[in-house]
Motif scaffolding. Structure first.
Motif, PDB file in Angstrom:
ATOM      1  N   ASP A  96      23.957 -16.708   1.815  1.00 60.65           N
ATOM      2  CA  ASP A  96      25.186 -17.492   1.841  1.00 60.65           C
ATOM      3  C   ASP A  96      25.596 -17.876   0.423  1.00 60.65           C
ATOM      4  N   MET A 262      28.764 -25.268  -2.138  1.00 60.44           N
ATOM      5  CA  MET A 262      28.328 -25.639  -0.791  1.00 60.44           C
ATOM      6  C   MET A 262      29.468 -26.243   0.024  1.00 60.44           C
ATOM      7  N   TRP A 266      30.973 -24.348   3.279  1.00 57.45           N
ATOM      8  CA  TRP A 266      30.973 -25.057   4.564  1.00 57.45           C
ATOM      9  C   TRP A 266      32.384 -25.151   5.138  1.00 57.45           C
ATOM     10  N   TYR A 267      33.339 -25.466   4.282  1.00 59.55           N
ATOM     11  CA  TYR A 267      34.716 -25.686   4.742  1.00 59.55           C
ATOM     12  C   TYR A 267      35.434 -24.384   5.094  1.00 59.55           C
ATOM     13  N   ASP A 270      32.311 -21.704   7.101  1.00 62.35           N
ATOM     14  CA  ASP A 270      31.451 -22.309   8.126  1.00 62.35           C
ATOM     15  C   ASP A 270      29.970 -22.048   7.868  1.00 62.35           C
ATOM     16  N   GLU A 271      29.584 -21.990   6.591  1.00 64.58           N
ATOM     17  CA  GLU A 271      28.171 -21.812   6.259  1.00 64.58           C
ATOM     18  C   GLU A 271      27.404 -23.097   6.568  1.00 64.58           C
ATOM     19  N   THR A 272      26.164 -22.939   6.985  1.00 63.42           N
ATOM     20  CA  THR A 272      25.342 -24.106   7.295  1.00 63.42           C
ATOM     21  C   THR A 272      24.140 -24.153   6.366  1.00 63.42           C
ATOM     22  N   LEU A 273      23.642 -25.363   6.149  1.00 63.76           N
ATOM     23  CA  LEU A 273      22.450 -25.549   5.336  1.00 63.76           C
ATOM     24  C   LEU A 273      21.408 -26.284   6.163  1.00 63.76           C
ATOM     25  N   SER A 274      20.185 -25.793   6.136  1.00 64.43           N
ATOM     26  CA  SER A 274      19.113 -26.461   6.872  1.00 64.43           C
ATOM     27  C   SER A 274      18.742 -27.757   6.172  1.00 64.43           C
ATOM     28  N   THR A 275      18.038 -28.620   6.900  1.00 60.81           N
ATOM     29  CA  THR A 275      17.580 -29.880   6.314  1.00 60.81           C
ATOM     30  C   THR A 275      16.685 -29.618   5.114  1.00 60.81           C
ATOM     31  N   SER A 277      16.817 -27.074   3.107  1.00 63.21           N
ATOM     32  CA  SER A 277      17.652 -26.634   1.995  1.00 63.21           C
ATOM     33  C   SER A 277      18.311 -27.820   1.304  1.00 63.21           C
TER      34      SER A 277
END
Length: 299
Positions: A96, A262, A266-267, A270-275, A277
């Motif tokens: 990502d 980031m 995300w905006y 729609d990428e996500t980050l784990s806790t 990360s």
């Protein structure tokens, strides 16, 4: 009209490398979904260099370059743009954009270690803390189970780290190298030479070359932004700063860029980050802060 002061130019240049470069991770991610990476970079930097030389000619900047300056520009162009950028864009096919930006945030750590090896500069206690936190942050980032089981992602991560090393060495080298004194012209030569190398690499690998007319509108807009803002504005600002302030200070962009990347990833994607990360990002960027802060900042 009065010319802006040196301090004002430095502040504007920092804004350029902080915000604009932070957005290039998203723009490259959008572009590489449709275009081969080396072809993408070759088009970006060839068009940017032509525009730069055209503007330089209009402004009557001298385009003269010595043999030594040409060779230095070729080396720096390779370190920054052929390997540091071209391979990085390729790696974004497997990670990502926000995650890639976090990995790139390790640049100040690499710069510090290279300066220790090359210039024999002693590390301050704060820098040692920063290195420790940086290593811990990198471990937290790449040790996640979902990444370890994905060979393509691991390959992307490894290649990004080699790109960061290339970019870091280029930063240390160009700070003392004999290149054209005009930062705009210097940028033009680096991009022009790099674009030829990238085109040769693209042809050698058999990448598919397509006309911009058949690209999707979103890729056309992304490339336009990469050329005008990411290449001409931000990279010129980067070259300017390397000659005006300390290399470590320029490397502070590494902990602003990931935040911008980031948020945009995300905006827009729609990428996500784990806790893990997110925790790794906090640890890593804290380490970068310790590495790059001084009692007396040069701005």
């Amino acid at each position: 009209m009065p010319k802006p002061s040196s301090k004002s130019l430095i502040i504007i240049a920092f804004i350029a490398i902080y915000i604009i470069w932070g957005s290039t991770y998203l723009l490259n991610k959008i572009s590489v979904t449709e275009l081969p990476p080396l072809f993408l970079a070759a088009v970006r930097f060839s068009v940017a260099s032509i525009l730069i030389f055209g503007i330089a000619k209009v402004l009557k900047f001298s385009l003269k370059i010595t043999k030594k300056q040409f060779l230095n520009s070729a080396l720096v162009g390779f370190l920054f743009l052929v390997y540091g950028n071209g391979v990085f864009v390729w790696a974004l096919k497997y990670v990502d954009s926000g995650f890639g930006a976090l990995l790139a945030a390790t640049q100040p750590l690499f710069v510090l270690l290279l300066m220790r090896l090359i210039d024999h500069k002693k590390m301050r206690p704060k820098s040692l803390i920063g290195v420790g936190l940086g290593i811990l942050g990198m471990y937290l980032l790449v040790s996640q189970k979902e990444l370890v089981t994905n060979e393509e992602t691991l390959l992307g991560i490894f290649m990004i780290f080699t790109c960061v090393l290339s970019w870091s060495y280029g930063s240390v080298y160009v700070a003392k190298a004999d290149v054209p004194k005009n930062y705009f012209v210097s940028t033009g030569y680096q991009m022009g030479i790099a674009s030829i190398m990238l085109a040769c690499g693209s042809l050698t690998l058999g990448e598919d070359w397509t006309s911009p007319l058949v690209w999707s509108p979103k890729v056309q807009l992304a490339m336009l932004a990469l050329i005008t803002f990411g290449s001409i504005a931000a990279f010129t600002a980067f070259n300017y700063l390397l000659k005006q302030v300390s290399t470590e200070k320029v490397a502070t962009s590494a902990y602003i860029n990931p935040i911008v990347a980031m948020i945009l990833g995300w905006y827009v994607l729609d990428e996500t980050l784990s806790t893990q990360s997110i925790v790794a990002a906090v640890v890593l960027l804290t380490g970068v802060y310790f590495i790059t802060t001084r009692k007396k900042d040069i701005v």
